[in-house]
Write a protein that holds these residues in place. Sequence first.
Motif, PDB file in Angstrom:
ATOM      1  N   LYS A 248     -47.265  39.652  45.395  1.00 17.19           N
ATOM      2  CA  LYS A 248     -46.760  41.011  45.597  1.00 17.19           C
ATOM      3  C   LYS A 248     -45.258  41.100  45.367  1.00 17.19           C
ATOM      4  CE  LYS A 248     -50.900  42.091  46.676  1.00 17.19           C
ATOM      5  NZ  LYS A 248     -51.736  42.964  45.842  1.00 17.19           N
ATOM      6  N   SER A 249     -44.589  39.970  45.496  1.00 14.43           N
ATOM      7  CA  SER A 249     -43.133  39.995  45.381  1.00 14.43           C
ATOM      8  C   SER A 249     -42.662  39.580  43.989  1.00 14.43           C
ATOM      9  CB  SER A 249     -42.528  39.042  46.410  1.00 14.43           C
ATOM     10  OG  SER A 249     -43.279  37.851  46.416  1.00 14.43           O
ATOM     11  N   ILE A 250     -43.443  38.732  43.316  1.00 20.52           N
ATOM     12  CA  ILE A 250     -43.012  38.222  42.006  1.00 20.52           C
ATOM     13  C   ILE A 250     -44.033  38.561  40.918  1.00 20.52           C
ATOM     14  CG2 ILE A 250     -42.357  36.157  40.703  1.00 20.52           C
ATOM     15  CD1 ILE A 250     -41.164  35.117  43.331  1.00 20.52           C
ATOM     16  N   SER A 251     -45.223  37.995  41.012  1.00 18.62           N
ATOM     17  CA  SER A 251     -46.252  38.295  40.007  1.00 18.62           C
ATOM     18  C   SER A 251     -47.619  37.807  40.474  1.00 18.62           C
ATOM     19  CB  SER A 251     -45.885  37.592  38.693  1.00 18.62           C
ATOM     20  OG  SER A 251     -47.038  37.395  37.922  1.00 18.62           O
ATOM     21  N   PRO A 252     -48.632  38.679  40.414  1.00 20.14           N
ATOM     22  CA  PRO A 252     -49.979  38.218  40.765  1.00 20.14           C
ATOM     23  C   PRO A 252     -50.502  37.183  39.783  1.00 20.14           C
ATOM     24  CG  PRO A 252     -49.970  40.600  40.291  1.00 20.14           C
ATOM     25  CD  PRO A 252     -48.584  40.093  40.051  1.00 20.14           C
ATOM     26  N   GLY A 253     -49.913  37.159  38.563  1.00 18.61           N
ATOM     27  CA  GLY A 253     -50.351  36.206  37.543  1.00 18.61           C
ATOM     28  C   GLY A 253     -50.007  34.771  37.896  1.00 18.61           C
ATOM     29  N   LEU A 254     -49.033  34.570  38.788  1.00 20.68           N
ATOM     30  CA  LEU A 254     -48.672  33.202  39.176  1.00 20.68           C
ATOM     31  C   LEU A 254     -49.792  32.513  39.964  1.00 20.68           C
ATOM     32  CD1 LEU A 254     -44.960  33.295  40.439  1.00 20.68           C
ATOM     33  CD2 LEU A 254     -45.828  32.098  38.445  1.00 20.68           C
ATOM     34  N   ARG A 255     -50.503  33.295  40.779  1.00 20.54           N
ATOM     35  CA  ARG A 255     -51.556  32.768  41.677  1.00 20.54           C
ATOM     36  C   ARG A 255     -51.005  31.684  42.618  1.00 20.54           C
ATOM     37  NH1 ARG A 255     -53.435  36.261  42.389  1.00 20.54           N
ATOM     38  NH2 ARG A 255     -55.287  35.433  43.375  1.00 20.54           N
ATOM     39  N   CYS A 256     -49.830  31.922  43.162  1.00 18.30           N
ATOM     40  CA  CYS A 256     -49.237  30.963  44.105  1.00 18.30           C
ATOM     41  C   CYS A 256     -49.453  31.440  45.530  1.00 18.30           C
ATOM     42  CB  CYS A 256     -47.741  30.830  43.872  1.00 18.30           C
ATOM     43  SG  CYS A 256     -47.342  29.830  42.463  1.00 18.30           S
ATOM     44  N   GLY A 257     -50.247  30.704  46.279  1.00 20.13           N
ATOM     45  CA  GLY A 257     -50.487  31.045  47.678  1.00 20.13           C
ATOM     46  C   GLY A 257     -50.116  29.882  48.575  1.00 20.13           C
TER      47      GLY A 257
END
Length: 446
Positions: A289-298
């Motif tokens: 939500k802050s950078i990119s949903p494409g990163l998929r970093c959780g």
Amino acid sequence: MDKYKYTEIAAQIRAAIESGDYPVGSKLPAHRALAKKLQTTAVTVSKAYQLLAQQRVVESFVGRGSYVLGERLDKVIHAQHSVDELNFSILQPHLTQSVRLLSQQLVTSFSHFDDTRLFGYSENSGLLEHRSAGAKWCQYYGLEVADAQQILLTNGAQNALASLIQLYSNEGDCIAVEALTYPGILAICKHLRRTVVAVAMDEQGMLAEDLQAQCSKQKPAMVIVLPSQQNPTGATMGEMRRQAIAKVIKKQDIWLLEDDIYAFLNDQKLGPISNLIPSKSFYISSLSKSISPGLRCGYIKAPQEQLAKLADFIRATLWLPSPFVFEVATNLITAGQAFEMAANQREFAGRRQRLVTRHLPQARIERQRASYSCWLHLPEGVTTQKFTCAAAEKNIIVSDASYFNSASAVNAVRLSVMSVAQESLFIEGLKSINQLINSPTASYLN
Ligand SMILES: Cc1ncc(COP(=O)(O)O)c(C=O)c1O
């Protein structure tokens, strides 16, 4: 009433749905007709249908019957089909600015690449420096993390939620959630056959008293709370509410899944509930939500005693998320750019919310100063279905309240303030929505 009977009937119907006897969207038989066929009472069938509705397998409408639900997520979050579509359905960062910085960071990260560790299987739960960056990210927004080893890496918050629900509850268990909540949670519960228990909310989100009441009645295995800028209402818990929720969880001895991916939008730093009950809680964050949903970093912060079990599960199910993307995320976090990007998105959301105030002056809306969405209550007599269709005719896509609903029906829609990239189009969409809610004689009301 014989509990076994109605649960057994619910299981039979579920099996029939799964085998295709009742396709998605089809109507289930009327209570009386099915009761006659199964030689039971209409009340027993009704209880079975209620159970299926709680499990999000069917949807029941007073006077119209029960219908088989399909995959709901693609209905609530519509992919963009054309550039001129006024798509108010996706909660994502305003990508124009973040994509530029992100691609610069990608180039930088990969231009002096000689780190072979990124190209092989790293330790079970990812590289320690990637976990340390996750700790730094969560700490910045108020989480207490004594040891970076407590942070585990996942493919976004969705993967974190699904893993934790699967590992810390069993098929048939109840899971307590906010009465209106993120549809991704309801979808996981449906797929994993957990029963959703709706906990009442107010403007600060989940009510501690109702959580206590539902725990006594339904004995949930866990409670999932979105304490900051809640999806879909924007409700944000103050310190007192956080303490009250922590107290109930401690007393009831259940797990807390604290999904705090919107914490960066809060006006002030608010200590997560997990700080108060570290041994009973899993804290979830992500860069979507802050950078990119494409990163998929959780990121998950787990209790010390649960680390080995959860790391084993992640190892067994996804092995490890891509070290490449976590390297990029880590570089953004350690250089401080991630926090700047998050602050920019917050500012953008605030600006968009001010446009909502200006262009929907009479609307009854729930949101915070910089939420990614608005929860728009529809005027008397306007149903969600009718409004959604009328909006679609004007090329405006909104998210229907029923997809967020773990309890009874509400006439409302969620509007994302982030997904229409161009400001002039966003304003055009708001003006059309304003017309729709302020034209009681419009044909769609009839
Ligand atoms: C509350 C909440 N949790 C989790 C997610 C999924 O996030 P991610 O993209 O990190 O999987 C969303 C996405 O909308 C969300 O609103």
